[in-house]
Design an enzyme around this catalytic site. Structure first.
Site, PDB file in Angstrom:
ATOM      1  N   ASP A  66       0.902  -1.209  -0.015  1.00 15.62           N
ATOM      2  CA  ASP A  66       0.015  -0.048   0.164  1.00 15.62           C
ATOM      3  C   ASP A  66       0.887   1.242  -0.015  1.00 15.62           C
ATOM      4  OD1 ASP A  66      -2.335  -1.562   0.508  1.00 15.62           O
ATOM      5  OD2 ASP A  66      -2.056  -1.420   2.641  1.00 15.62           O
TER       6      ASP A  66
HETATM    7  N1  URA Z   1      -1.372  -6.047   3.831  1.00 12.20           N
HETATM    8  C1  URA Z   1      -1.580  -4.701   4.129  1.00 12.20           C
HETATM    9  O1  URA Z   1      -2.730  -4.444   4.725  1.00 12.20           O
HETATM   10  N2  URA Z   1      -1.017  -3.722   3.272  1.00 12.20           N
HETATM   11  C2  URA Z   1       0.217  -4.252   2.458  1.00 12.20           C
HETATM   12  O2  URA Z   1       0.630  -3.391   1.750  1.00 12.20           O
HETATM   13  C3  URA Z   1       0.556  -5.522   2.474  1.00 12.20           C
HETATM   14  C4  URA Z   1       0.004  -6.272   3.088  1.00 12.20           C
END
Ligand code: URA
Length: 243
Positions: free
Chosen positions: A104
């Site tokens: 993310d």
């Molecule tokens: N899980 C999440 O919530 N975010 C990420 O970036 C990777 C795994």
């Protein structure tokens, strides 16, 4: 620019001597024109070189990088909203590379970038069950029972999560937050954030510290390194890639 015979031999189609003989015999075409002289030069990767009408497939070097992604970067090559992308963190790399999966925008940590599409597809395929380890700073106190639920599998809106390895690493003295380590092999969208949210804890910060046996040792946030050949070989094995 390089001599044709050199490009042909580098592509593995013939030795340099054989390539010279092929040129002299009129068997080689450069951009559709037969070449019969030995001094002709071409640009590998741009010019079309053919032998007996068969276009030469020039091997593009495969590149593999491990990046420690900081917050505030999107895991993509381009962004139509103008946000910074992870490839901007590797300005010295001129080849077209792309991230293996996604972290993310606000997640930090280990991200592989490559131009090896076959390996990328293998690593992302759910059947290979690649381990990914995250450290989440979660709000409040995550109790033993909640850790257990996370480990056993928890219902999210897209179904149950697979069993995970879950460990409480640290509890803040004032109980305002804690650090939880989770190793999962699924890769659903925002999975770790949603798992912790499902047991009532907001994720304040998230970092991926492990991916398929690799870790972030020696790679500061925002920097990257090239993978070693043995690391590439191990990743290929994980991804079910033969060569
Ligand atoms: N899980 C999440 O919530 N975010 C990420 O970036 C990777 C795994």
């Amino acid at each position: 620019m390089e001599r044709l015979q050199k490009i042909i031999s580098r592509a593995g189609a013939a030795s340099r001597r054989e390539a010279e003989r092929m040129i002299l015999a009129g068997r080689v075409q450069l951009n559709g024109q037969v070449v019969t002289e030995l001094g002709v030069q071409a640009e590998a990767g741009q010019d079309e070189i053919a032998i007996d009408g068969q276009v030469l497939q020039l091997a593009v070097p495969r590149l593999y990088f491990l990046l420690n992604k900081p917050q505030g970067y999107i895991s993509a090559v381009k962004d139509d909203r103008g946000r910074k992308t992870v490839v901007e963190l590797l300005p010295e790399v001129k080849e077209y590379i792309y991230p293996v999966g996604r972290l993310d925008y606000d997640t930090e940590g280990l991200l592989i970038l490559t131009n090896d599409g076959e390996m990328m597809n293998g690593l992302l395929h759910p059947s290979y069950e690649i381990d990914k380890t995250y450290i989440a700073q979660a709000q409040g106190v995550v109790k033993q029972g909640q850790l257990q639920k996370l480990a056993e599998g928890i219902l999210l809106e897209d179904g149950m999560t697979a069993p995970a390895q879950v460990k409480l690493l640290k509890q803040a003295k004032d109980n305002s937050s804690c650090l939880v380590q989770l190793t999962i092999h699924e890769g659903r969208n925002r999975q770790v954030r949603r798992m912790l949210q499902a047991v009532g804890h907001k994720v304040l910060k998230l970092r991926r510290v492990g991916f398929a046996g690799l870790d972030l040792q020696g790679v500061a946030p925002g920097s990257y390194r090239q993978l070693k050949p043995e690391e590439v070989a191990a990743l290929k094995k994980f991804a079910g890639v033969q060569k």
